[in-house]
Design an enzyme around this catalytic site. Structure first.
Site, PDB file in Angstrom:
ATOM      1  N   CYS A  70     -29.031 -41.200 -13.204  1.00  0.00           N
ATOM      2  CA  CYS A  70     -27.761 -40.912 -12.538  1.00  0.00           C
ATOM      3  C   CYS A  70     -26.646 -41.186 -13.553  1.00  0.00           C
ATOM      4  O   CYS A  70     -26.548 -42.307 -14.070  1.00  0.00           O
ATOM      5  CB  CYS A  70     -27.637 -41.856 -11.335  1.00  0.00           C
ATOM      6  SG  CYS A  70     -26.012 -41.870 -10.563  1.00  0.00           S
ATOM      7  N   CYS A 169     -23.787 -34.617 -13.753  1.00  0.00           N
ATOM      8  CA  CYS A 169     -24.339 -35.364 -12.612  1.00  0.00           C
ATOM      9  C   CYS A 169     -25.752 -34.826 -12.442  1.00  0.00           C
ATOM     10  O   CYS A 169     -25.955 -33.601 -12.457  1.00  0.00           O
ATOM     11  CB  CYS A 169     -23.499 -35.089 -11.363  1.00  0.00           C
ATOM     12  SG  CYS A 169     -24.294 -35.582  -9.807  1.00  0.00           S
TER      13      CYS A 169
HETATM   14  N1  DGL Z   1     -26.766 -38.009  -9.282  1.00  0.00           N
HETATM   15  C1  DGL Z   1     -25.688 -38.875  -9.577  1.00  0.00           C
HETATM   16  C2  DGL Z   1     -25.070 -38.637 -10.944  1.00  0.00           C
HETATM   17  O1  DGL Z   1     -25.780 -38.232 -11.840  1.00  0.00           O
HETATM   18  C3  DGL Z   1     -24.709 -39.268  -8.527  1.00  0.00           C
HETATM   19  C4  DGL Z   1     -24.361 -38.393  -7.407  1.00  0.00           C
HETATM   20  C5  DGL Z   1     -23.609 -39.175  -6.362  1.00  0.00           C
HETATM   21  O2  DGL Z   1     -24.267 -39.957  -5.673  1.00  0.00           O
HETATM   22  O3  DGL Z   1     -22.382 -39.043  -6.275  1.00  0.00           O
HETATM   23  O4  DGL Z   1     -23.914 -38.887 -11.167  1.00  0.00           O
END
Ligand code: DGL
Length: 209
Positions: A70, A169
């Site tokens: 993430c 993201c």
């Molecule tokens: N998948 C996550 C990222 O790479 C976060 C998405 C979220 O929960 O806002 O930032």
């Protein structure tokens, strides 16, 4: 060897897939913190606390390494998690802005959560698209190609003047098949790093014997 990954939802599955391609002999444990999704609109303190909880679960489960799958949690909490577990490998994912700028002429569109978008100044060749709801919308659309296609075109229609997209993201990587220009994603970078650290260690099959 057990590798733990976590994300606020299905985004990190794209990182898991890249890690499995790069290091197929390892065993993997994926923690989907869907109860707290999305991370991207939260404060740095909240994201750090959630990310530390996830890392704690993975370490308690016996993981030898933690991959923060993430971008938002990497930015907020990678250094804190590394300090918490100094004898473990802790890797994070970052937007592939540099490779994108090196590969294309002109401007690139960085799509990211508000937390990641606010992190730093990216320079005049980067159009920063902060998307407060896109990760949640992708959670809902996951597994539905037409819904994902519609989300990709509605998102890209808001921006102009770019010749490549950076998925900042991990959720957004699920839109890659529907983005009609070059896309730069950070998953392969973290997977290569993981493989370089653990290549040559006994495979899951050998450990089981
Ligand atoms: N998948 C996550 C990222 O790479 C976060 C998405 C979220 O929960 O806002 O930032």
């Amino acid at each position: 060897m057990l590798i733990g990954l976590f994300d606020s939802g299905v985004g990190g599955l794209t990182v898991l897939a890249a890690c499995r391609r790069a290091l197929p002999g390892a065993r993997y444990l994926y923690l989907d913190d869907c109860a707290n999704c999305p991370y991207g609109g939260r404060t740095g303190e909240e994201i750090t606390a959630l990310a530390c909880d996830c890392a704690d679960v993975l370490i308690r489960a016996g993981c030898d390494a933690v991959v923060i799958a993430c971008n938002t949690a990497t930015a907020a909490a990678a250094s804190v998690i590394r300090a918490r577990y100094p004898d473990k490998t802790v890797l994070g994912i970052e937007p592939a802005v540099k490779p994108a700028l090196a590969a294309v002429k002109g401007r690139v569109l960085l799509l990211a959560t508000p937390a990641t978008a606010a992190l730093r100044r990216y320079g005049s060749r980067v159009i920063v698209g902060a998307e407060p709801r896109l990760a949640e919308e992708i959670e809902r659309a996951y597994g539905d190609p037409e819904a994902l296609r519609a989300l990709a075109s509605a998102t890209l229609a808001k921006y102009s003047g770019y010749s490549a997209v950076v998925t900042g993201c991990s959720h957004y990587a699920h839109l890659i098949p529907y983005i009609p220009c070059p896309v730069f994603d950070g998953a392969d970078g973290v997977a290569r790093l993981l493989a370089s650290k653990f290549a040559g260690r006994p495979s899951a099959e050998a450990e089981a014997q």
